[in-house]
Design an enzyme around this catalytic site. Sequence first.
Site, PDB file in Angstrom:
ATOM      1  N   ASN A 121       0.879  -1.172   0.000  1.00 19.67           N
ATOM      2  CA  ASN A 121       0.000   0.000   0.000  1.00 19.67           C
ATOM      3  C   ASN A 121       0.915   1.220   0.000  1.00 19.67           C
ATOM      4  O   ASN A 121       1.485   1.585   1.025  1.00 19.67           O
ATOM      5  CB  ASN A 121      -0.915   0.004   1.228  1.00 19.67           C
ATOM      6  CG  ASN A 121      -1.863   1.191   1.247  1.00 19.67           C
ATOM      7  OD1 ASN A 121      -1.502   2.314   0.908  1.00 19.67           O
ATOM      8  ND2 ASN A 121      -3.095   0.958   1.664  1.00 19.67           N
ATOM      9  N   TYR A 137      -7.538  -3.846  -3.022  1.00 17.11           N
ATOM     10  CA  TYR A 137      -7.505  -2.898  -1.905  1.00 17.11           C
ATOM     11  C   TYR A 137      -8.886  -2.945  -1.254  1.00 17.11           C
ATOM     12  O   TYR A 137      -9.832  -2.307  -1.715  1.00 17.11           O
ATOM     13  CB  TYR A 137      -7.172  -1.494  -2.420  1.00 17.11           C
ATOM     14  CG  TYR A 137      -7.187  -0.411  -1.367  1.00 17.11           C
ATOM     15  CD1 TYR A 137      -6.759  -0.650  -0.065  1.00 17.11           C
ATOM     16  CD2 TYR A 137      -7.623   0.877  -1.685  1.00 17.11           C
ATOM     17  CE1 TYR A 137      -6.767   0.348   0.893  1.00 17.11           C
ATOM     18  CE2 TYR A 137      -7.626   1.887  -0.732  1.00 17.11           C
ATOM     19  CZ  TYR A 137      -7.200   1.619   0.547  1.00 17.11           C
ATOM     20  OH  TYR A 137      -7.221   2.608   1.503  1.00 17.11           O
ATOM     21  N   ASP A 197      -3.883  -4.994   0.368  1.00 18.38           N
ATOM     22  CA  ASP A 197      -4.287  -4.468   1.666  1.00 18.38           C
ATOM     23  C   ASP A 197      -5.687  -5.003   1.954  1.00 18.38           C
ATOM     24  O   ASP A 197      -6.678  -4.485   1.451  1.00 18.38           O
ATOM     25  CB  ASP A 197      -4.272  -2.935   1.625  1.00 18.38           C
ATOM     26  CG  ASP A 197      -4.652  -2.317   2.963  1.00 18.38           C
ATOM     27  OD1 ASP A 197      -4.966  -3.057   3.907  1.00 18.38           O
ATOM     28  OD2 ASP A 197      -4.648  -1.071   3.063  1.00 18.38           O
ATOM     29  N   HIS A 244       2.274   1.963   5.369  1.00 16.49           N
ATOM     30  CA  HIS A 244       2.385   0.506   5.225  1.00 16.49           C
ATOM     31  C   HIS A 244       3.803   0.160   4.769  1.00 16.49           C
ATOM     32  O   HIS A 244       4.551   1.036   4.303  1.00 16.49           O
ATOM     33  CB  HIS A 244       1.400  -0.027   4.181  1.00 16.49           C
ATOM     34  CG  HIS A 244      -0.035   0.085   4.586  1.00 16.49           C
ATOM     35  ND1 HIS A 244      -0.824  -1.003   4.872  1.00 16.49           N
ATOM     36  CD2 HIS A 244      -0.837   1.168   4.733  1.00 16.49           C
ATOM     37  CE1 HIS A 244      -2.040  -0.609   5.182  1.00 16.49           C
ATOM     38  NE2 HIS A 244      -2.082   0.710   5.095  1.00 16.49           N
TER      39      HIS A 244
END
Length: 565
Positions: A7, A145, A185, A309
């Site tokens: 991410n 995501y 993610d 991240h």
Amino acid sequence: MKVLTWNINGIRASKKSLKVLFDSLDADIICLQETKVTRDMLDEPSAIVEGYNAYYSFSRKRSGYSGVATFCKDTAAPCKAEEGLSGILTSQSEDSVGFYGNLNDFDGEDKELESLDAEGRAVITQHRIKCKDGEIENVAIINVYVPRAAEREDRQQYKLRFLSLLQNRAETLLQNNSHVIVLGDINTTHSALDNCDTESEEFTKRPSRLWMNQFLRESDRDPKLQCNDEESDILGGTMTPNLIGGLFVDSFRNLHPDQEGAFTNWCTTTNARENNYGRRLDYILTNEKLHVNCVTDAIIMPEIEGSDHCPVKVNYDFEIVIPKKCPSLCTKFMPEFRGSQQKLSSFFVKKPDSNVKISDAEKELKSQEIVSLKVPVITNSCQSESLNVTNLKKRASDSVLSTSKSKRSKMVKSEVSKQSSLKTFFVNPKKTEEKLSPSKLINLKFSEHIPKSPDSKAIPIQTKTSPYFNKASESKSVVKSAVLGSGEGTASTKSSSSSAWKSLLSGPGKAPLCKGHKEPCVLRTVKKDGPNKNKQFYVCARGEGHSSNPEARCDHFVWVNHKSK
């Protein structure tokens, strides 16, 4: 082959060029989430990276929001690629991945499917791989995501429906003779080992965590997350009935089952990364057969900074068969990046009509008309030389242009002359004379008639200062002299002027010391909506950590009391 997920929290925010950054990550396939670019914002440095081919999914709801991208080395290019999970965003061409599964349980007329794919949260690339036994097989890499649910009920529902669609597509691809890697993610922590704070009783009750538990194979599930009847009803209301579950492996946790502190996300506002006070939200989930036969290593890379991240990388023991050409979704085929985009000027140029034929007589007549316009004609000595039409138009336009320019320059000059200077905010002679009483005004006017000596120098006469000026504060009088003076003041006047400005423009003051470490605190501002929004407060400057860690931030907190000036 090395596959990496990260991410990146804004692909254009990188301080390095993407070429340098990607090479430093040492991966064949790099899957990024939260790119924060929409189709109109995509620029060439983000779309075309030397040695890589890119595949994007863009948000269609908000600008600079969400978005994912998969960058493959030219030696690891996919044979097929498509955007989204439902198939609505793809043209169903020969290089689309296909196999969408049973979508009947989603709302009709594709409204729900369109909504789930509208935020740019998934890209699928399919690769041809050569395994150790020499067999050629397919592997689909689903870069996702997953939405963040926060505390909004509608977003929690949206997140679970997205996870249901993701599982439906992944299992359908498995059933059609393709290996599957789901990575990105996931925005949930699976077990207590993946979270820095497990003291909350709600830790085992989140539906997204229950979904993750059933998505993994039986041996990788957390026994504390087994669904009871109530929790099964929560998932049952959001998951489609045709899902199987238990087909994927958490590749990192399988190789490192007892590793603590293996986090991939930290809060930046509290500097939690300093004490590794975070969560593991980023996963590489591999179908069981491919994991057992090909996964050799999995690592988390907390040393890579630039986002809240960090990357996660898994090494697979197989080779990629390079296709003859990249899929049509590749950014290098976009019109603006392949050099075939139509320019704006082409819309204003009149193209010749090839169907209209002009005879030789018409051509000769037009040429004579052009010559007659350009050659000056003189009728007699009293008449002036005739001007051609082009010159007349040019002179007329030049005169109008010069007139408009002169008018504009006069307007600008008048506006500049009318603009107030800083002096007018401190001295206004007319209003000063109006406010003064007759006796005070006589004292002021008297200074204009002071007798002068023969050498034209004023004779010093001691006079009392007017009470009107004594009422003004010292700082304001110093500010007046600083603004109105022309550098002729003394050193003491200048220093007092500086102190006056500092007193008027003073900041929040010296930071207090925290109770736990006796160190200067850091000033923060409330950004969350509510009664305290934009209010400032002091907290310990150290990074956030567990309450048992003495080196972590203490619980010092105090509101800033701004004194009225």
